[in-house]
Design a protein around this motif. Structure first.
Motif, PDB file in Angstrom:
ATOM      1  N   LYS A   3      -0.603   4.701   6.431  1.00  0.00           N
ATOM      2  CA  LYS A   3       0.133   3.474   6.333  1.00  0.00           C
ATOM      3  C   LYS A   3      -0.674   2.553   5.649  1.00  0.00           C
ATOM      4  O   LYS A   3      -1.952   2.508   6.171  1.00  0.00           O
ATOM      5  N   GLU A   4      -0.105   1.643   4.995  1.00  0.00           N
ATOM      6  CA  GLU A   4      -1.030   0.661   4.531  1.00  0.00           C
ATOM      7  C   GLU A   4      -0.103  -0.857   4.441  1.00  0.00           C
ATOM      8  O   GLU A   4       1.182  -0.783   4.422  1.00  0.00           O
ATOM      9  N   MET A  62       9.187  -5.092   5.375  1.00  0.00           N
ATOM     10  CA  MET A  62       9.890  -4.010   4.484  1.00  0.00           C
ATOM     11  C   MET A  62       8.909  -3.030   4.405  1.00  0.00           C
ATOM     12  O   MET A  62       7.656  -2.847   4.539  1.00  0.00           O
ATOM     13  N   LYS A  63       9.615  -1.705   4.622  1.00  0.00           N
ATOM     14  CA  LYS A  63       8.937  -0.480   4.349  1.00  0.00           C
ATOM     15  C   LYS A  63       9.362   0.066   2.910  1.00  0.00           C
ATOM     16  O   LYS A  63      10.375   0.167   2.326  1.00  0.00           O
ATOM     17  N   ILE A  69       2.544   7.786   0.835  1.00  0.00           N
ATOM     18  CA  ILE A  69       1.966   6.521   1.701  1.00  0.00           C
ATOM     19  C   ILE A  69       3.057   5.590   2.022  1.00  0.00           C
ATOM     20  O   ILE A  69       4.058   5.363   1.364  1.00  0.00           O
ATOM     21  N   GLU A  70       3.103   5.169   3.392  1.00  0.00           N
ATOM     22  CA  GLU A  70       4.145   4.328   3.711  1.00  0.00           C
ATOM     23  C   GLU A  70       3.478   3.147   3.737  1.00  0.00           C
ATOM     24  O   GLU A  70       2.528   2.784   4.400  1.00  0.00           O
ATOM     25  N   ILE A 176       2.655  -5.089  -6.794  1.00  0.00           N
ATOM     26  CA  ILE A 176       2.306  -5.630  -5.464  1.00  0.00           C
ATOM     27  C   ILE A 176       1.307  -4.824  -4.604  1.00  0.00           C
ATOM     28  O   ILE A 176       0.213  -5.132  -4.343  1.00  0.00           O
ATOM     29  N   ILE A 177       1.841  -3.503  -4.995  1.00  0.00           N
ATOM     30  CA  ILE A 177       0.707  -2.406  -4.224  1.00  0.00           C
ATOM     31  C   ILE A 177      -0.508  -2.239  -4.826  1.00  0.00           C
ATOM     32  O   ILE A 177      -1.568  -2.008  -4.268  1.00  0.00           O
ATOM     33  N   GLU A 178      -0.350  -2.188  -6.238  1.00  0.00           N
ATOM     34  CA  GLU A 178      -1.696  -2.113  -7.010  1.00  0.00           C
ATOM     35  C   GLU A 178      -2.669  -3.168  -6.974  1.00  0.00           C
ATOM     36  O   GLU A 178      -4.048  -3.066  -6.974  1.00  0.00           O
ATOM     37  N   ARG A 179      -2.109  -4.367  -7.020  1.00  0.00           N
ATOM     38  CA  ARG A 179      -3.076  -5.832  -7.326  1.00  0.00           C
ATOM     39  C   ARG A 179      -3.417  -6.408  -5.959  1.00  0.00           C
ATOM     40  O   ARG A 179      -4.257  -6.751  -5.998  1.00  0.00           O
TER      41      ARG A 179
END
Ligand code: GDP
Ligand code: MG
Length: 596
Positions: A3-4, A62-63, A69-70, A176-179
């Motif tokens: 989870k992240e 939000m999921k 990876i969640e 959003i996830i990468e940066r």
């Protein structure tokens, strides 16, 4: 599954599509199904829907799954209007990143810049986003250049989306996830959670919105609010998705809510820290800077019986909005009411409307004024929140007013008319920056009173709506000001006094007297309206005595018309206050804003 977490907000100028983008993100992550999707889900306050603006910051979890990876993506919605910078900064303190959203046609605007700087001050990672690329007249390349010139963002890093059609929203989720960095914080450390919002539920009591910085909180835990030391048991906790969804624990990095059966509204302070109820609890986090209330007005119930109702309603609003303050005030003309402090004019209007919508109290509001400082002849400095408190001219050594730094972004065609407006408002130009092929940012120092008075509206109309304004406080500076009193049949009406520049006093006095003449209905006797500085009368108007019964002119006429007229008269009566034996309407109390 691993989870992240990513915590981010969307900052933008009003109408650039923040709420629409939030809706699309909720939909793309499956947090809300398309069928459930009511447009602009996050704007749930009735007033927000009516006015199409976001007033209270909201948080939604939000999921999103990717590569085994969640991710938990927490979106904090922020208001975009200049009056609500304070709430923007509260939201920023809960995030590691910000989507900086710019309309592909409108380009960079005053609040875009103000918000971007605020995000940088909070060390947030900025993801530049160009929205509305579906528009026929979108000009994303130019807008990317404007963003580079005004904010220093790399044009290649701009994510291009249409919040309306959903185009590019998946790329945005990737960005959003990468940066944006994952939150740090040890879930096993002592609890340290920041209270960034709260509201009141009739059944559950205060609902506290928190961002957990360190540690873990579970249902049944005893927690302590650091500021007052009050201890409460957590009876429910959870996240918004976007409705409340309860869970068993929240730990470092997460955003959610706590319900602790708190019935006393004074216990929850926005900016407070929630810690464990143990001896070695974590230290309190630095609170938020106190919001600067810059505009004040009096609020009085039209019906004196409703004073306690009004107080209850104000107390409820204040829990939800710490930037709003009020204290009891008595006016000779208006009786018992409250002097209320606001962040700006829109904030004032919204509070007034919420009061009327939510509590059904008819209000009489006095014209807004800014805070002044007066140094008297003995050298004492007084902070003045209402014009009637300004001492008489003979006792003033120095009169000071608040000055703001205004950033105004305009298409080049309108530079001339905006500069003229600012000069007329006693502005001093500080900078002139070119942002792109057809956009310029002008910076002026201007007295806040002039901005509050009408500058925003005037800039809008002088630029066909394209000019945008943002301002921040610089400080107090001496000025040649005076108190202008209004007298009705010889009685000074405290609630009608204003402060203005001496050079404008004659013009303002005449304009107000004239306006009041038209707003005060005829009485059985003559009514004299005068404007004066100290003992010097500078303008006088007379409302002649009434000669005929109002219904006389429909004598013999049709009865429904007569009834309508009487009904209208009755409605007009509602927001009336008597000064001596003269009835004055709500509109007349705002007449002092009139420019003639
Ligand atoms: P906010 O004030 O930033 O929350 O802006 P809203 O989300 O309320 O959007 C303002 C207006 O722009 C609304 O009429 C939206 O329908 C419209 N809008 C938002 N995103 C897009 C888009 O990608 N394309 C188009 N054509 N219109 C959009
Ligand atoms: Mg919105």
């Amino acid at each position: 599954m691993k989870k992240e977490i990513r915590n981010f907000c969307i900052i933008a100028h009003i109408d650039h599509g923040k709420s629409t983008l939030a809706d699309r993100l909720l939909e793309s992550t499956g947090t809300v199904t398309t069928r459930q999707m009511k447009e602009q889900l996050l704007d749930d306050l009735e007033l927000e829907r009516q006015r199409g603006i976001t007033i209270k910051a909201r948080a939604v979890a939000m999921k999103y799954q990717r590569g085994g990876i969640e991710y938990e993506l927490n979106l904090i919605d922020t208001p975009g209007h200049v009056d609500f910078q304070y709430e923007v900064s509260r939201s920023l303190a809960c995030c590691e990143g910000a989507l900086l959203l710019v309309d592909a046609f409108q380009g960079v605007e005053a609040q875009t810049v103000a918000n971007a700087y605020a995000a940088l001050e909070h060390d947030l990672t900025i993801v530049p986003v160009i929205n509305k690329i579906d528009l026929m007249n979108a000009r994303p390349d130019e807008v990317a250049e404007e963003m580079m010139n005004s904010l220093g963002t790399d044009p290649f890093e701009c994510v291009r989306v249409s919040a309306k059609t959903g185009l590019g929203v998946n790329d945005l989720l990737e960005a959003i996830i990468e940066r944006i960095p994952a939150p740090t914080g040890d879930p096993n450390a002592p609890l340290q959670a920041m209270v960034f919002d709260s509201n009141y539920d009739d059944y559950r009591g205060a609902i506290t919105y928190v961002r957990i910085m360190q540690g873990t909180v579970k249902r049944g835990h005893k927690i302590k609010f650091a500021r007052k030391g009050s201890v409460h048991e957590v009876v429910e906790l959870g996240q918004f998705a976007p409705a409340r969804v309860s869970c068993n624990e929240l730990s470092a990095g997460q955003v959610g809510y706590l319900i602790c059966n708190i019935k006393s509204l004074g216990d929850v302070h926005i900016g407070d820290t929630v810690v464990d109820n143990i001896d070695k609890s974590a230290p309190a986090l630095p609170g938020y800077a106190r919001p600067k209330r810059m505009v004040y007005c009096g609020l009085f119930p039209s019906d004196g019986q409703e004073f306690t109702d009004l107080r209850d309603a104000l107390e409820r609003l204040a829990v939800n909005d710490p930037s709003f303050e009020f204290e009891p005030e008595t006016s000779d003309a208006l009786g018992f009411g409250f002097r209320c402090g606001f962040l700006g004019l829109l904030h004032m209007e919204i509070i007034q409307q919420r009061l009327e919508n939510e509590s059904d109290i008819d209000l009489v509001q006095t014209a807004p004024n800014v805070t002044y400082e007066v140094v008297d002849k003995r050298g004492n400095t007084h902070t003045i929140h209402k014009p009637q408190d300004v001492p008489d001219p003979g006792d003033i050594e120095e009169f000071r007013q608040p000055i703001v730094r205004c950033s105004i972004i305009v298409p080049n065609d309108y530079i001339g008319s905006v500069m003229k407006l600012c000069q007329e408002r006693r502005g001093i130009q500080r900078a002139h920056e070119i942002l792109g092929a057809n956009r310029t940012m002008l910076t002026y120092h201007i007295p806040l009173a002039e901005v509050v008075y009408d500058l925003h509206d005037k800039i809008k109309s002088a630029t066909k709506g394209y000019g945008t304004l943002d301002y921040e406080m610089v400080g107090f500076e001496p000025a040649d000001l005076c108190r202008l009193d209004i007298m009705v049949n010889g009685n000074r009406v405290d609630a009608l006094a204003i402060v203005c520049h001496r050079a404008d006093a004659d013009r303002r006095g005449r304009a107000v007297a004239k306006k009041l003449k038209s707003e005060i209905e005829r009485h059985m006797f003559e009514v004299a309206v005068q404007a004066a500085i100290g003992s010097r009368v500078i303008a006088r108007e007379t409302v002649p005595a009434m000669r005929k019964n109002v219904t006389a002119k429909c004598y013999g006429g049709d009865i429904t018309r007569k009834r309508k007229l009487l009904q209208k008269q009755k409605e007009g009566k509602k927001r009336m206050k008597a000064v001596g034996n003269v009835e004055i309407s709500q509109k007349a109390f705002m007449a002092v804003l009139s420019d003639g």
